[in-house]
Design a protein around this motif. Sequence first.
Motif, PDB file in Angstrom:
ATOM      1  N   LYS A  41       8.974 -13.326  70.145  1.00 33.76           N
ATOM      2  CA  LYS A  41       8.412 -12.638  71.120  1.00 33.76           C
ATOM      3  C   LYS A  41       9.231 -13.001  72.320  1.00 33.76           C
ATOM      4  N   ALA A  42       9.924 -14.099  72.487  1.00 37.27           N
ATOM      5  CA  ALA A  42      10.749 -14.427  73.609  1.00 37.27           C
ATOM      6  C   ALA A  42      11.904 -13.399  73.749  1.00 37.27           C
ATOM      7  N   LEU A  43      12.636 -13.079  72.351  1.00 34.85           N
ATOM      8  CA  LEU A  43      13.776 -12.094  72.202  1.00 34.85           C
ATOM      9  C   LEU A  43      13.125 -10.631  72.520  1.00 34.85           C
ATOM     10  N   TYR A  44      11.880 -10.430  72.076  1.00 35.35           N
ATOM     11  CA  TYR A  44      11.345  -9.024  72.589  1.00 35.35           C
ATOM     12  C   TYR A  44      11.324  -9.112  74.225  1.00 35.35           C
ATOM     13  N   GLU A  45      10.731 -10.031  74.940  1.00 35.09           N
ATOM     14  CA  GLU A  45      10.819  -9.937  76.308  1.00 35.09           C
ATOM     15  C   GLU A  45      12.002  -9.584  76.966  1.00 35.09           C
ATOM     16  N   LEU A  46      12.990 -10.276  76.440  1.00 38.50           N
ATOM     17  CA  LEU A  46      14.417  -9.856  76.797  1.00 38.50           C
ATOM     18  C   LEU A  46      14.711  -8.493  76.373  1.00 38.50           C
ATOM     19  N   VAL A  47      14.509  -8.179  75.251  1.00 37.84           N
ATOM     20  CA  VAL A  47      15.059  -6.672  75.080  1.00 37.84           C
ATOM     21  C   VAL A  47      14.276  -5.631  75.859  1.00 37.84           C
ATOM     22  N   ARG A  48      12.967  -6.142  76.126  1.00 39.41           N
ATOM     23  CA  ARG A  48      12.128  -4.948  76.899  1.00 39.41           C
ATOM     24  C   ARG A  48      12.646  -4.642  78.204  1.00 39.41           C
ATOM     25  N   ILE A  49      13.313  -5.959  78.592  1.00 38.96           N
ATOM     26  CA  ILE A  49      13.534  -5.904  80.259  1.00 38.96           C
ATOM     27  C   ILE A  49      14.786  -4.729  80.116  1.00 38.96           C
ATOM     28  N   ASN A  50      15.692  -4.632  79.176  1.00 38.29           N
ATOM     29  CA  ASN A  50      16.579  -3.485  79.281  1.00 38.29           C
ATOM     30  C   ASN A  50      17.536  -3.541  80.414  1.00 38.29           C
ATOM     31  N   ALA A  51      17.986  -4.988  80.716  1.00 39.26           N
ATOM     32  CA  ALA A  51      19.136  -5.255  81.745  1.00 39.26           C
ATOM     33  C   ALA A  51      20.306  -5.017  81.280  1.00 39.26           C
ATOM     34  N   ASP A 106      23.874  -3.259  77.429  1.00 40.34           N
ATOM     35  CA  ASP A 106      22.669  -4.042  77.165  1.00 40.34           C
ATOM     36  C   ASP A 106      22.816  -5.329  76.222  1.00 40.34           C
ATOM     37  N   ALA A 107      21.710  -6.069  75.996  1.00 42.12           N
ATOM     38  CA  ALA A 107      21.787  -7.315  75.044  1.00 42.12           C
ATOM     39  C   ALA A 107      22.476  -7.092  73.983  1.00 42.12           C
ATOM     40  N   ALA A 157      20.829  -9.652  64.410  1.00 41.67           N
ATOM     41  CA  ALA A 157      19.628  -9.154  63.369  1.00 41.67           C
ATOM     42  C   ALA A 157      18.343  -9.290  64.100  1.00 41.67           C
ATOM     43  N   ALA A 158      18.080 -10.513  64.826  1.00 43.83           N
ATOM     44  CA  ALA A 158      17.033 -10.818  65.432  1.00 43.83           C
ATOM     45  C   ALA A 158      16.435  -9.868  66.438  1.00 43.83           C
ATOM     46  N   LEU A 159      17.709  -9.423  67.335  1.00 40.09           N
ATOM     47  CA  LEU A 159      17.507  -8.271  68.350  1.00 40.09           C
ATOM     48  C   LEU A 159      17.066  -7.260  67.942  1.00 40.09           C
ATOM     49  N   LEU A 160      17.634  -6.694  66.531  1.00 44.93           N
ATOM     50  CA  LEU A 160      17.553  -5.602  66.175  1.00 44.93           C
ATOM     51  C   LEU A 160      15.836  -5.385  65.715  1.00 44.93           C
ATOM     52  N   LYS A 161      15.494  -6.605  65.105  1.00 41.64           N
ATOM     53  CA  LYS A 161      14.098  -6.819  64.534  1.00 41.64           C
ATOM     54  C   LYS A 161      13.135  -6.576  65.619  1.00 41.64           C
ATOM     55  N   VAL A 162      13.297  -7.117  67.090  1.00 37.49           N
ATOM     56  CA  VAL A 162      12.491  -7.076  68.007  1.00 37.49           C
ATOM     57  C   VAL A 162      12.523  -5.618  68.666  1.00 37.49           C
ATOM     58  N   GLY A 163      13.453  -4.780  68.281  1.00 39.65           N
ATOM     59  CA  GLY A 163      13.492  -3.389  68.975  1.00 39.65           C
ATOM     60  C   GLY A 163      14.645  -3.041  69.979  1.00 39.65           C
ATOM     61  N   ALA A 164      15.631  -3.775  69.757  1.00 42.30           N
ATOM     62  CA  ALA A 164      17.005  -3.278  70.382  1.00 42.30           C
ATOM     63  C   ALA A 164      17.351  -1.876  69.898  1.00 42.30           C
ATOM     64  N   ASP A 165      17.779  -1.068  71.252  1.00 41.30           N
ATOM     65  CA  ASP A 165      18.233   0.335  70.796  1.00 41.30           C
ATOM     66  C   ASP A 165      19.552   0.624  70.484  1.00 41.30           C
ATOM     67  N   ILE A 166      19.781   0.928  69.141  1.00 41.53           N
ATOM     68  CA  ILE A 166      21.028   1.089  68.726  1.00 41.53           C
ATOM     69  C   ILE A 166      21.765   2.191  69.078  1.00 41.53           C
ATOM     70  N   THR A 167      21.098   3.193  69.818  1.00 43.30           N
ATOM     71  CA  THR A 167      21.642   4.473  70.031  1.00 43.30           C
ATOM     72  C   THR A 167      22.123   4.210  71.463  1.00 43.30           C
ATOM     73  N   ALA A 226      19.907   0.392  60.091  1.00 47.04           N
ATOM     74  CA  ALA A 226      18.801   0.569  61.154  1.00 47.04           C
ATOM     75  C   ALA A 226      18.728   1.891  61.818  1.00 47.04           C
ATOM     76  N   GLY A 227      19.677   2.835  61.491  1.00 50.72           N
ATOM     77  CA  GLY A 227      19.239   4.268  62.206  1.00 50.72           C
ATOM     78  C   GLY A 227      20.708   4.584  63.135  1.00 50.72           C
ATOM     79  N   ALA A 228      21.810   3.718  63.102  1.00 51.19           N
ATOM     80  CA  ALA A 228      22.845   4.208  64.154  1.00 51.19           C
ATOM     81  C   ALA A 228      23.599   5.423  63.389  1.00 51.19           C
ATOM     82  N   HIS A 229      24.072   6.283  64.362  1.00 52.37           N
ATOM     83  CA  HIS A 229      24.583   7.457  63.859  1.00 52.37           C
ATOM     84  C   HIS A 229      26.080   7.166  63.563  1.00 52.37           C
ATOM     85  N   ILE A 230      26.585   7.177  62.273  1.00 52.36           N
ATOM     86  CA  ILE A 230      28.140   7.065  62.136  1.00 52.36           C
ATOM     87  C   ILE A 230      28.894   7.847  62.988  1.00 52.36           C
ATOM     88  N   ASP A 231      28.491   9.145  63.343  1.00 55.64           N
ATOM     89  CA  ASP A 231      29.261  10.228  63.728  1.00 55.64           C
ATOM     90  C   ASP A 231      28.979  10.548  65.436  1.00 55.64           C
TER      91      ASP A 231
END
Length: 623
Positions: free
Chosen positions: A475-485, A492-493, A520-530, A560-565
């Motif tokens: 939850k704490a990591l999710y709050e950090l990712v959600r800020i999108n600083a 980003d993070a 891995a934890a940041l990806l799990k809580v929704g970090a945007d790989i794009t 996790a959905g990153a585009h290789i190209d």
Amino acid sequence: MDFKSVVYNAANDGNLERLKAFLDHRGKDEVEQLVGVKTHGATPLVMACRNGHYDVAEYLIEKCGADIEQPGSVVFDGETIEDACPLWCAAAAGHLALVKLLVKKGAKLNSTTKTNSTPLRAACFDGYFDIVRFLVCHGADIEMANRHGHTSLMIACFKGHIRIARFLLSLNADVNRKSAKGNTALHDCAESGSLEIVKVLVQHDARMYVDSYGMTPLLAAAVTGHKHIVEYFISMPNLVSRKERIDALELLGATYVDKKRDMIGAFELWKQAMDERYKNNSLVILKSPPSPVVAAYNFAREISDPEALDELLTDPDEMRMQALVIRERILGPAHPDTSYYIRYRGAIYADSGQYGRCIELWNYALDMQQSMLEPLDPTTQSSFINFTELFNYMMIGETTTGRRVPPVQKEELIRVFKKAVLEVKLGKQMLDKVPVCERDPTYLNKVLEITLHLACLLTREIPKEGTDMYITLHKALYELVRINAKGTRGRDALQLILSEDSTSMGRYSTFKFSSPDLAAALLKVGADITTKDNDGNTALHLIALSQFWGIDFAITLLEAGAHIDTVNNEGKTFQMLLRNKVLYNLINPVKYITLACLAARVVRKTYRIEQVPKYFQSFVEMH
């Protein structure tokens, strides 16, 4: 040959003969151009005046047409001074003959540096009385202040130059002039410890004003430990009130405990203050009602009667807590010394192995800073860095002396991490209010990196899935990712922890961000790989550029959905940036190239982007 460097070096070294040999046979326009160009931020004349080369300066002005007002950057005492004109440099360095030459040639007496410092103020700083007198006699403004509102009188008082102070006062310098933060010349010399100047200022009707922190010169002397000045102030009839005398003695006692480590001296000062409180039975000055006890202070209550005071000498730790309680009451939480000495006392406890006491005190100081200071303040950053160092040290588990260190509790890490996330959130909100062209994300980047270092410590051992600690952590990591600083390069993070140029943190840190568990934890809580940084690099691009990450994590991102190209701003893909091309084939790239990706490439080559439907444009531009 670099002509400008030849002229600059000769002027800098005072080599007049070399300068003449190089310039005398050249045309006027070429000479003026050479002496007007800057090298390392300064002109030849600026450097000649900085270093006291009178003959060189005279030659540059009279024979070469050097501009006596053209400023440059010079270094004094390790600090770079920007926009310093030749007169300022000569005055600051104490070269009277050069000052006279420049003034004779028409130099402006009140020209200023980038920080609004004048030649007169520069001369006052290091006590060059003859230069001060010369400049003033030729029209220098004694009341011009720098960007902080500090006048020439204030700096002379702070630096202890009594002759200059007397001279300026004889010219009716404003003895009670206030700086931007409300301090006066009397504050400055009380803080620096110059009793002789204090007496001169009082003779010239200096008043006991308060600054923006509510500090009088009396309290300024007490908080810096200048007992002789405190005694002078409290001995002066009608200068300070009885309550002000008591507060000053109590605050001085706290300074004796924490700064001087003089328990006997502190006890005597507190006893003197107590006697002052009760010396008149009909007019006893009681302390203000006690504040709620604080766990960080070990629930200490401030002593308010003489009998309890006598017992203090048998309990040094209680004296230390009394010092913190007294300082907070008198200075208040907004004064930087309040939180500084709380942190200092915590560090002393940590050094003696009392880590729990340290953590409590540091958390109390951090709460105080976050409630009183603007987001991203360097002082708050420093507190987070201290925590990061301490937690990392505790995780090592054993010192070089073999002494066991108790393991850090996850709850304590989470507690501080949440405060760091809050600092990131408030910092981003503050920056978002600033026009884009004026934003400086340097401090936000720093706080974000510190927060990620704390997260790195948190994820060294991931709690068992489904447990309360596992849920709390994510939850704490999710709050950090959600800020999108975003940091200084628009990262980003997730991108920051994958960046090769991310900094290590603290004295005890032996790692950067190379933590697969954190990523891995940041990806799990929704970090945007794009997400792309300012250079158009995604997290996948940064893996290719970094030496810290293996190909396994690239596969994790791709899964996790990153585009290789995906291409960056230079049109380069992950494959193009990868240093070891052999590794690319180990990924099985065909698995991650979809028909949609292939179609996007064709569309991008065939059509202009404005011909593509808007909802599809961003996807096309990625490839």
